[in-house]
Design an enzyme around this catalytic site. Structure first.
Site, PDB file in Angstrom:
ATOM      1  N   TYR A   1       2.360  -6.773  -3.285  1.00  0.00           N
ATOM      2  CA  TYR A   1       3.393  -7.070  -4.154  1.00  0.00           C
ATOM      3  C   TYR A   1       3.559  -5.972  -5.291  1.00  0.00           C
ATOM      4  O   TYR A   1       2.779  -5.434  -5.472  1.00  0.00           O
ATOM      5  CB  TYR A   1       3.455  -8.640  -4.611  1.00  0.00           C
ATOM      6  CG  TYR A   1       2.151  -9.051  -5.521  1.00  0.00           C
ATOM      7  CD1 TYR A   1       1.184  -8.373  -5.934  1.00  0.00           C
ATOM      8  CD2 TYR A   1       1.821 -10.412  -5.498  1.00  0.00           C
ATOM      9  CE1 TYR A   1       0.352  -9.136  -6.623  1.00  0.00           C
ATOM     10  CE2 TYR A   1       0.931 -11.042  -6.097  1.00  0.00           C
ATOM     11  CZ  TYR A   1       0.207 -10.418  -6.839  1.00  0.00           C
ATOM     12  OH  TYR A   1      -0.918 -10.920  -7.358  1.00  0.00           O
ATOM     13  N   GLU A   2       4.704  -6.289  -6.107  1.00  0.00           N
ATOM     14  CA  GLU A   2       5.025  -5.194  -7.251  1.00  0.00           C
ATOM     15  C   GLU A   2       5.276  -3.909  -6.668  1.00  0.00           C
ATOM     16  O   GLU A   2       4.994  -3.125  -7.382  1.00  0.00           O
ATOM     17  CB  GLU A   2       4.117  -5.630  -8.356  1.00  0.00           C
ATOM     18  CG  GLU A   2       4.075  -6.608  -9.077  1.00  0.00           C
ATOM     19  CD  GLU A   2       5.312  -7.268  -9.453  1.00  0.00           C
ATOM     20  OE1 GLU A   2       6.348  -6.518  -9.565  1.00  0.00           O
ATOM     21  OE2 GLU A   2       5.482  -8.511  -9.718  1.00  0.00           O
ATOM     22  N   GLY A   3       5.657  -3.771  -5.421  1.00  0.00           N
ATOM     23  CA  GLY A   3       6.078  -2.426  -4.853  1.00  0.00           C
ATOM     24  C   GLY A   3       4.784  -2.138  -3.985  1.00  0.00           C
ATOM     25  O   GLY A   3       3.570  -1.950  -4.481  1.00  0.00           O
TER      26      GLY A   3
END
Lengths: 553, 553
Positions: B417-419
């Protein structure tokens, strides 16, 4: 994209890596086994993987209930004779090469590894009984274990005796009639109890009266759940474990002899249990390596399927499937390259076992050298590939419904059981590196050196030889300190060799192009990584002991 | 052995790596924050990790119920002001360095990462509102988000818009009174709904009428669960995901505007959403890196504790704890070395953020360069260390009751997550390598070159420079193909530099000896592994595209 057994890859590896033509003349039979096993694994085992994970085996009052559909599928396994491929003909087996049995297990592992554990455990028992069983045991038990009618288990571990099996306390006392009374508790017993069969044959390590401490005092016993007179033996499953994965595989705490003592019979000589155990164990170690291969195959197919369907962003100005993005493509190619290399290494080792059984002593020794490589590296690959599969799925990989995470959860046990991978590394540097005065190991490296061409592979062979020389000259702590890194270097070298051999096969088409891409990727990326492990292989033990372990917390 | 926050290590890294004395004169306050946060994390958050995992957040009819104890612990978090450390003073924050806030999050992550996600998400929102919020938003919302009274969320992802956020479809239409009507579905919304607080402030990316396609047409909106007039906004949590780990963190599908449209207000200029999002995102990326650090810390302590208690086999003729066996000791030292290196890298990056905020533009650029390294490498380390922790536990590591497997399950989301970490690698080679004409990256390497002494580290610096030059000259596909390996090389280089700096601190005692052992192990084993990644960093994109992706299945 439903799971498909990699029949073409298996046949290709059997031909070019194993050279199966040297083991059997019947190429049609090889095809028939591969195709039949694929149909069975895809049709019967794979559809149960999801329910097996979600529902799992359930314990109640000593009984273990398998998830819906497992009984029927197991019956089909028995009726199809899928456990009999490599078993001896005089025990009802088909007497085919073990490597063909391995291909069948590869399929079952990929389809449903938690389920495949049941027949896998029987295989070790079959081998132990073949070698050490009495005529009566071979007559009364072996054919039914071979057919799968009565699955078998391995009972080694106790709470205080895990990697240190010599610390076990289970006692066996003679009844005077040739049978023994067994009392003790065993833990982590895979398929120790279930409702797939009428009987379960437990092979149990125990200590006879006056036996010396440690591994020398251990004997192996056959302890059936149902006795020959039809009565229930004095043994029971006390509980099953709640585990990270392989939920359908009941991991049992087994209690023997809560009442009068469980009745059992010696397998092999008294206090000869360790040798019998190693017979079971060596088989099981190669088979656990195959679990890594099977899970890696399933995870790779799963990830490729998702990456072709899932569209995100653009490449060269066109809307793209994520499989088209270079870093995703890299992950997919890495998954495929590692999986194929692991399969090649494992099948090659089984091929050496077959040659060893046919009397080739050098091949038998080579199989011994390869066993820790197969067990440890193929299971590490299983975890890495499954983890890459989660990554390819992105956020969906972390959601259980896609099944990507199940592969990772299932894979994570394989580096632990049947001798942790650390134990495998210790076996490699402690025993296998010096086997036959070192000739077994050196012969393997010499053989592959004659064939390898890629510069990185040659450099890795150099690094392996330098590390081997250094480890042979080292003290025990030093050898252990570098053992794991060294094992990985050796496995990558053998895997790279066997991949390169496949990449050289002349021809056209996507299949061969993929072989070439897998080998090229392996040489470009994986082999240099293994060369980078040389530092770890030369790790100074002094460094490890330069601080108290407690200071690391 | 109960979990203990690594206060001594944190203070040491703040002194020697971050040089916190340059950021604040109040050393006593630093100690007070570290000790207070440790007591809070150990006393309130850690005891809930097990129930959080076993019970998890539960959804029913749009409401999400947190496990028992979470409401009380969250209230204690708010009352203790643990979310306010680094927030601006005019919004009720303490205005301390962000790196101190990072140390607090490090503790909360180690104690209970699923719970720590709630304040973590608020931090990104705080930064976005600080920079882009109107005066009214800063007055009405910011102080309550800072205090934790009203936690905030980030709503980016939609089913068809994950890594490709520009593909999002959520619509915003003006109401004519300055407010907007939001309609759309968002997925993977962490803490999108729960019962910890009276209100939840959603920051939602949406597309205004006539906005262009792609990322340029995106705007950011503030959409509270409860409107200023006390009525319920038109938004709801439709379901939560069943995930591999972080079970206590509700991962929500959020539906906005099923009836009249959810009411929201612009944050920043219309179609300026991407810049605001990156403000949130950069903060979140560093914080996700800290999750890897925290989980690695918890897993390391857990494994060392077990390895000291569990006795198996002998060493030098004496019954031994498994921590005394060389390969187990190697795993423990590796876990400690990787954890300390990751913490050093992450705190160093936060220290650069602090310098950047104080006006040092080069430091701000360096923080930008370091962000993908922290996010990707520290989360990879979290997974590796957690997996080693399972391995150290042997069979018990696979049984959920020990908690070792939980660390691995919790850790596995952070690389996604978050890229995804692949997106981080793309960011490094695509944007950060060329930032300020390349000076930001080159300056970092030049600075560390002045300090590093160990030969392997110098060799790695050489390899990084060669790879950087080659990637800068390469086409886009080629850059992507080598990006992930290159990122790892860079992170290990920076981590090794910062470890070596700590190892040079003069003094006696187990703490400094451990620093030296960690650095020595890192240079002996981890740094050569990173040099081995140079092959992967130079991977030819042609190879990746030499076969169709479908052929890899």
């Amino acid at each position: 994209m439903p799971f498909r057994c990699p029949v073409e890859d298996q046949r290709f590896i059997l031909d070019h890596v194993v050279r199966i033509g040297e083991l059997t003349n019947d190429g049609d039979l090889v095809d028939a086994v591969l195709e039949g096993a694929a149909a069975f694994a895809e049709g019967e085992y794979a559809p149960l993987a999801k329910v097996g994970d979600a529902v799992g085996a359930r314990w109640s009052d000593g009984a273990v209930t398998m998830p819906e559909g497992f009984r029927e599928a197991y019956r089909a396994f028995v009726e199809g004779g899928w456990g009999t491929i490599a078993a001896p003909e005089d025990a009802g087996g088909q007497g085919l090469p073990t490597v063909l049995g391995a291909a069948v297990m590869d399929d079952l592992n990929a389809a449903n590894v938690a389920f495949a554990l049941c027949p896998m455990l029987s295989m070790g028992a079959i081998e132990a009984l073949e070698v050490y069983g009495t005529e009566e045991q071979k007559r009364d038990y072996l054919p039914r274990i071979v057919s799968g009618e009565w699955p078998a288990t391995m009972n080694l571990t106790e709470p205080q005796a895990g990697s240190d099996v010599g610390a076990l306390k289970t006692r066996a006392e003679p009844n005077g009639d040739g049978s023994w009374r067994i009392r003790g508790t065993k833990i982590f017993i895979t398929y120790g109890e279930h409702d797939l069969a009428e009987n379960i044959i437990h092979l149990v390590l125990a200590r006879t009266p006056d036996a010396p401490a440690g591994t020398k005092g251990i004997s192996l016993f056959l302890v059936p759940k149902i006795l020959p007179d039809g009565s229930r033996n004095d043994l029971r499953c006390v509980s099953i474990e709640h585990k990270l994965g392989i939920h359908a595989s009941p991991t049992c705490v087994m209690s023997y002899g809560d009442e009068d003592g469980a009745t059992g019979w010696l397998v092999g000589p008294e206090m000869g249990g360790m040798r019998a155990m190693f017979t079971m164990m060596n088989n099981a170690r190669l088979n656990v390596g195959l679990q890594g291969v099977g899970i890696a195959e399933a995870a790779t197919q799963h990830a490729v399927g998702y990456a072709l369907e899932r569209r995100q962003g653009a490449r060269a100005g066109q809307a793209a499937a994520i499989a088209d993005h270079a870093d995703v493509r890299r992950m997919l190619l890495r998954m495929r390259a590692l999986t194929t290399a692991a399969r090649s290494l494992a099948y090659y080792a089984f091929g050496q076992v077959d040659r060893g059984r046919a009397g080739d002593r050098a091949a038998a020794a080579r199989a011994d050298v390869l066993t820790p490589l197969v067990k440890a590296w193929c299971t590490d690959i299983g975890c890495e590939v499954a983890s890459l599969g989660v990554q390819v799925h992105g956020g969906m990989g972390y959601v259980e419904e896609t099944g990507a995470a199940r592969h990772l959860r299932d894979a994570r046990i394989a580096p632990i059981y049947e001798g942790t991978n650390g134990i495998q590394a210790a076996d490699l540097v402690g025993r296998k590196l010096g086997l036959d005065g070192g000739l077994a190991f050196d012969g393997l490296v010499a053989d592959l050196r004659e064939e390898i061409l890629a510069k990185p592979l040659v450099a890795l062979a150099d690094a392996v030889e330098v590390a081997a020389a250094s480890l042979r000259a080292a003290e025990a702590d030093e050898r252990q300190a570098g053992s794991y890194a060294f094992l990985t270097m050796c496995a990558v070298l053998v895997g790279g060799w066997l991949l390169e051999r496949q990449a050289r096969v002349v021809g056209e088409g996507a299949f061969l192009a993929t072989k070439r891409a897998a080998s090229a990727y392996f040489n470009a990326a994986v082999v240099p990584e293994a060369i980078g492990l040389a530092g770890g292989a030369g790790l100074a033990a002094d460094l490890l002991y330069s601080v108290e372990a407690g200071a690391l917390a």
